[in-house]
Design a protein around this motif. Structure first.
Motif, short mmCIF file in Angstrom:
data_model
loop_
_atom_site.label_atom_id
_atom_site.label_comp_id
_atom_site.label_asym_id
_atom_site.label_seq_id
_atom_site.Cartn_x
_atom_site.Cartn_y
_atom_site.Cartn_z
N GLN A 136 -6.18 13.56 41.46
CA GLN A 136 -7.16 14.55 41.95
C GLN A 136 -7.13 15.96 41.12
OE1 GLN A 136 -9.61 14.47 44.09
NE2 GLN A 136 -10.21 16.58 44.47
N THR A 137 -6.05 16.06 40.61
CA THR A 137 -5.74 17.15 39.81
C THR A 137 -5.18 17.08 38.40
OG1 THR A 137 -3.60 17.88 40.54
CG2 THR A 137 -5.18 18.71 41.70
N LEU A 138 -5.24 17.96 37.37
CA LEU A 138 -4.79 17.65 36.18
C LEU A 138 -3.14 17.45 36.27
CD1 LEU A 138 -6.14 20.05 33.51
CD2 LEU A 138 -6.74 17.42 33.92
N ASP A 139 -2.41 18.10 37.25
CA ASP A 139 -1.13 17.84 37.40
C ASP A 139 -1.00 16.34 37.66
OD1 ASP A 139 0.43 20.36 37.02
OD2 ASP A 139 -1.30 21.13 38.55
N ASP A 140 -1.91 15.68 38.51
CA ASP A 140 -1.57 14.21 39.09
C ASP A 140 -1.73 13.40 37.85
OD1 ASP A 140 -1.43 15.14 41.62
OD2 ASP A 140 -3.68 15.11 42.14
N GLY A 141 -3.06 13.86 37.01
CA GLY A 141 -3.17 13.02 35.87
C GLY A 141 -1.93 13.03 35.00
#
Length: 457
Positions: A136-141
């Protein structure tokens, strides 16, 4: 006298609102404080599957504006700081520094809630195992890419077959993984009618993806060191070196719920046309944490899209800054792709029309993206719903190859204008053999829908 605006969430809606408010009011007139619990601001979450899949080279290409750029515009942006409590009566928020654990209260005169949405993460045994990711977020990616770089195997399981699921299936395929998609429904893309979803499923199997439908995941199996090794259903186990959850998202409104703010049927905040939270003149909300009006059905919907979030932010910032704007609603337009298959929809599905109490007819046609004799002509299927008797356009779905998806924009405009399918047939669309058949596929579907309306009386 100076006022203070507090913004919770520093992505599309939140920072669009802050930036627009700053354009309209100087730092001497309006102090702006924004809280963001993550590491990044103003980025394209929709681009994450394409970054993971290698179509986009670097993470920074997805970032529209950095924290430093926001601060240079006199916005007090506090990164890695999570708002943990909202006191509406006292007009203040309590925030926690995620690095130090320290907490403090910040007062506000005006508040923007832009907390976004969170991936659905079912409570299953093993769901928190190493190698299981939501996106969902850049951190997740970034976390998913780190896992892919350190994973020796090549087996991936995607749980869910909606937009996120099919896009991540493509991304993992591009990374060289053998992908299994486990879907609880009878066919992928429940955002389409079953007959159109079946076309997507057939195409995905033809691409070499393993589709497992009508399968409920019961647990995530792990090896001795806690790393994922398989996804289990009641019927089988599917080996996995990495698992991506593509089950969908829900509005992230825990703060709002605890503060007693009004939520809708889908858990999103309810606002007026100016994006003010209903019953609270000094609180606005926008982006993936709100529900919006569906202009076709007249009902509230939750639609998590960056296009809406940015529009919400502009309207909110205008209101905060003393200007005026409204967000009238949506018609539910969305496009996606898996490998070379394009998928599009706008308006209502058949079950949406039934739920809204509408009687309708359908028309489905097979066509091509260009004149049939022109090199590169690709097939597409267009399905159209029209209201019985009136002929008002209710919805369009398109599945096809290159040149299919963006044709849905024709229907989105027609839906917004409340056109009938008869009026749609008369649209003066551009034509040349490299771009379209003489009758564009959308117009051809409209012609067939006109006939269906007349037959239905």
């Amino acid at each position: 006298m100076s006022e203070r605006l507090v913004v919770i969430g520093a992505d599309a809606a939140g920072m669009s609102a802050a930036s627009q408010a700053r354009r309209l009011r100087s730092p001497e007139e309006l102090e702006i404080v924004a809280f963001e619990r993550g590491h990044f601001t103003s980025y394209s979450a929709c681009g994450i599957p394409y970054w993971v899949g290698g179509d986009v080279d670097t993470r920074d290409e997805l970032i529209a504006r950095t924290p430093q750029e926001h601060r240079a515009r006199s916005i007090d942006l506090r990164m890695r700081t999570e708002v943990v409590q909202l006191d509406v009566e006292g007009r203040r928020v309590r925030a926690r520094d995620l690095e130090t654990g320290e907490e403090s209260w910040t007062a506000y005169d005006k508040l923007v809630i832009a907390t976004g949405a969170r991936p659905v993460r079912p409570e299953l045994p093993g769901i928190d195992a190493v190698g299981v990711h939501g996106v969902q977020t850049l951190d997740d990616g970034q976390a998913l890419l780190d896992t892919l770089r350190h994973t020796r195997g090549d087996r991936a399981v995607v749980v869910g077959a909606g937009y996120i699921g099919v896009e991540m299936a493509e991304a993992l395929t591009n990374r060289g993984y053998r992908v299994t998609v486990v879907n609880r429904g009878p066919r992928p893309m429940s955002t389409l009618d079953p007959d159109m979803g079946a076309l997507v499923g057939d195409a995905m199997v033809g691409m070499g993806l393993e589709m497992v439908n009508d399968a409920e995941v019961t647990k995530i199996l792990t090896d001795d060191d806690g790393r994922v090794r398989a996804v289990a259903t009641d019927a089988a186990e599917y080996p996995a070196d990495v698992v991506v959850l593509g089950i969908g998202v829900r509005p992230n409104t825990d703060l709002a719920r605890a503060a007693g703010l009004p939520l809708g049927e889908h858990g999103g905040l309810l606002t007026d046309l100016a994006m003010r939270v209903r019953g609270h003149d000094n609180v606005w909300a926008g982006g993936d944490c709100v529900e919006v009006l569906d202009l076709v059905s007249g009902r509230e919907r939750h639609i998590a899209l960056g296009t809406h979030a940015n529009k919400h932010g502009q309207i909110i910032g205008s209101g905060v800054g003393g200007d005026y704007g409204t967000f009238p609603g949506v018609v539910g337009t969305a496009v996606s792709k898996v490998c070379d298959l394009e998928i599009a929809r706008t308006g209502l599905r058949e079950k949406d029309a039934r739920a809204a109490g509408l009687q309708y007819v359908t028309a489905t046609i097979e066509s091509t993206s260009r004149a049939g004799y022109f090199p590169g002509a690709a097939p597409m299927t267009v399905k159209m719903l029209a209201e019985r008797r009136t002929g008002r356009l209710l919805g369009v779905q398109i599945v096809g190859r290159e040149g299919a998806a963006k044709r849905v924009d024709i229907a989105a405009v027609a839906l917004t204008a409340r056109m009938t399918v008869d009026q749609l047939t008369a649209l003066d669309l551009g034509y040349a053999p490299p771009f379209s058949p003489v009758w564009d596929p959308v117009l051809n579907a409209a012609r067939k829908a006109v006939t269906a309306v007349r037959k239905a009386g």
